[in-house]
Design an enzyme around this catalytic site. Structure first.
Site, PDB file in Angstrom:
ATOM      1  N   HIS A 125      -5.506  -3.949  -1.552  1.00 13.07           N
ATOM      2  CA  HIS A 125      -5.256  -2.887  -2.545  1.00 13.07           C
ATOM      3  C   HIS A 125      -5.214  -3.452  -3.956  1.00 13.07           C
ATOM      4  CE1 HIS A 125      -4.539   0.643   0.045  1.00 13.07           C
ATOM      5  NE2 HIS A 125      -4.136  -0.255   0.929  1.00 13.07           N
ATOM      6  N   SER A 167       0.800  -1.221   0.000  1.00 12.26           N
ATOM      7  CA  SER A 167       0.000   0.000   0.000  1.00 12.26           C
ATOM      8  C   SER A 167       0.835   1.276   0.000  1.00 12.26           C
ATOM      9  CB  SER A 167      -0.938  -0.001   1.200  1.00 12.26           C
ATOM     10  OG  SER A 167      -0.194  -0.091   2.393  1.00 12.26           O
ATOM     11  N   LYS A 186     -12.397  -0.603   0.134  1.00 11.62           N
ATOM     12  CA  LYS A 186     -11.588   0.162  -0.828  1.00 11.62           C
ATOM     13  C   LYS A 186     -12.297   0.119  -2.192  1.00 11.62           C
ATOM     14  CE  LYS A 186      -7.197  -0.216   1.630  1.00 11.62           C
ATOM     15  NZ  LYS A 186      -7.740  -0.514   2.949  1.00 11.62           N
TER      16      LYS A 186
END
Lengths: 83, 415
Positions: B218, B190, B249
């Site tokens: 991610h 990340s 996310k």
């Protein structure tokens, strides 16, 4: 003593430093300085035990003792002398 | 009451120490939906400022998608607001199991278990099935939640240099005598935006009889040709033993996470993972929204393709301008500044130009590795990126860092 310092510093550089520009001294803070993460102390401990044929008890192989090359050398010297 | 002046002083001094170190985090209040264009109140009490958001995890631009919002409304109407229970008492609805099955199908695993967050998944998973006879060998740059999970497990811990396969192999040899071995990595890192070499890691794990754990928070939804994650990118679908990921996310951005992988491990989590057993079930409204996200991205790569194009445009623009970037091919593009104060000043100047991007420095990233982390979204249009690029170049010129190497920047501003 000087020999231990050299060998251990070399190992720490090889094992932990990612950045070739980084410099490391005998009294650089390893764990508190974010160079050696506490999880990988196990490798350092195993290296010392194998190299110097000693057994370092967990209550002595602490984050404080492993925080500089100098303090590691003191610990190793103590246990080598006990042999 | 034991909250005396003495106690208050102790904590106030601690807080002052954080401020003095320059790492005190101040929140910025967003008065709009999460999107490329947001309205921000910062500092507290100031008038609202329209800025382009360059630092959210809203990779697919689905956080405020109308169909997701509608599905959440429908879920609210049909399954209620809360369940007032953990999963195993009376907190499991049909839609919870439906979402678990959808994730399993999407990731190509054997089974899935939902957690209130991926932080919870990561803190719960290792303790659920590992003992002191086992070893966990983690990449040195894994996410903080994994580090906490490792701390909670009684198994032996070791690490390997970031993405260094030779070093990992030496650790697998060193710990060959352990009952269970798990190699632990992020899929996309990340802070750096690079990906773990999962093809090589799978081969090493097979050679040394170790399991492979990947946190794909991610990457789920957009990495790989159809957005399944880093295991798709490296062509190892079905070979990752444990995948954790988040719905906070790309996959809608609300909350929730999961452990997906070998069915025995998932079942061990269902029986023993403490964040699963002792915290509430995912809210029905969130589950309903995430189910819609999977509808939207199944068989449709439009958003992840746009994200990829945007990220390539952004990375090339910064690189051509002469910034030092971290290598990678993901929507996380760190602009390296090396010095903590420079990163803070740069971020503040960007904000003045209407660009919202945050500086990161030690202890979040290693010392002398301070940076502005930019994150690209499918919600960005080219005009957003062009404006942001213009601002970056203007401020880059101000600090005279364009075209400069790492050594030169450090020589000017220090480590």
């Amino acid at each position: 003593m000087e020999e231990y310092r050299k060998v251990i510093l070399e190992y720490v550089i090889e094992e932990y430093l990612e950045d070739e520009d980084e410099e490391l001294e005998y009294d650089s803070p390893l764990i508190s300085g974010g160079i050696v993460d506490s999880f990988s102390m196990v490798s350092l401990k195993r290296f010392l035990e194998t190299k110097y044929k000693i057994n370092l008890p967990d209550d002595r192989a602490t984050e404080e003792t492993f925080d500089t090359v100098n303090s590691i050398v003191e610990l190793v010297t103590e246990f080598v002398n006990k042999k | 009451m034991g909250y005396s002046d003495k106690v208050r002083n102790v904590l106030q001094n601690e807080l002052q120490g954080i401020e003095d170190a320059g790492i005190f985090k101040k929140e910025r209040f967003i008065h709009s939906l999460q999107a490329a264009d947001i309205e921000v109140e910062f500092p507290l009490g100031s008038s609202l400022k329209k800025v382009i958001n360059m630092c959210s995890n809203n990779y697919l631009g689905l956080s405020s998608h109308q169909e997701v919002i509608k599905a959440a409304h429908d879920g609210l109407n049909h399954r209620g607001y809360g369940m007032s229970s953990v999963r195993f008492i009376c907190g499991t609805q049909d839609i919870h199991r439906e979402l678990e099955n959808r994730v399993t199908e999407f990731l190509g695993t054997e089974d899935t278990i939902l957690f209130p967050s991926c932080m919870d998944a990561n803190t719960g998973v290792f303790e659920a099935f590992m003992t002191k006879e086992d070893v966990m060998i983690s990449d040195r740059l894994v996410h903080a939640s994994i580090i906490d999970g490792i701390r909670l497990s009684p198994a032996l811990r070791d690490t390997f240099k970031h993405s260094n396969m030779k070093h990992l192999e030496s650790k697998l040899q060193l710990h060959a005598d352990r009952r269970l071995k798990v190699v632990i990595t992020d899929g996309v890192f990340s802070m750096d935006g690079d990906t773990a070499k999962l093809d090589e890691m799978v081969a090493l794990c097979e050679k040394y009889d170790a399991m492979l754990f990947v946190d794909d928070s991610h990457s789920s939804g957009f990495i790989g040709k159809t957005g399944r994650g880093t295991h798709e990118k490296y062509n190892v679908i079905g070979k990752i033993d444990i995948i954790t990921t988040t719905f906070g996310k790309a996959l809608g951005g609300a909350s929730g996470g999961c452990v997906s992988g070998r069915k025995e491990i998932v079942e061990m989590c269902r029986q023993k993972a403490r964040p699963y057993l002792f915290s509430n079930t995912m809210a029905p409204v969130v589950v309903s929204g995430v189910l819609k996200v999977f509808d939207l991205i199944r068989g449709n790569t439009e958003r992840r393709d746009k994200l990829e194009e945007n990220a390539n445009f952004w990375r090339k623009g910064l690189s051509d301008a002469g910034f030092v970037l971290k290598d990678g091919d993901t929507p996380i593009v760190p602009v390296m500044l090396f010095n903590a104060k420079l990163a803070q000043d740069f971020s503040r100047d960007l904000y003045d130009e209407g660009i919202y991007a945050i500086g990161f420095f030690f202890p979040v990233v290693p010392k002398a590795q301070a940076r502005i982390r930019t994150q690209i979204s499918a919600g960005h249009e080219i005009h957003h990126l062009e404006k942001a690029l213009k601002a970056f170049i203007k401020i880059g010129k101000k600090y005279n860092i364009l075209g400069k190497t790492k050594k030169e920047i450090i020589a000017m501003y220090g480590r």
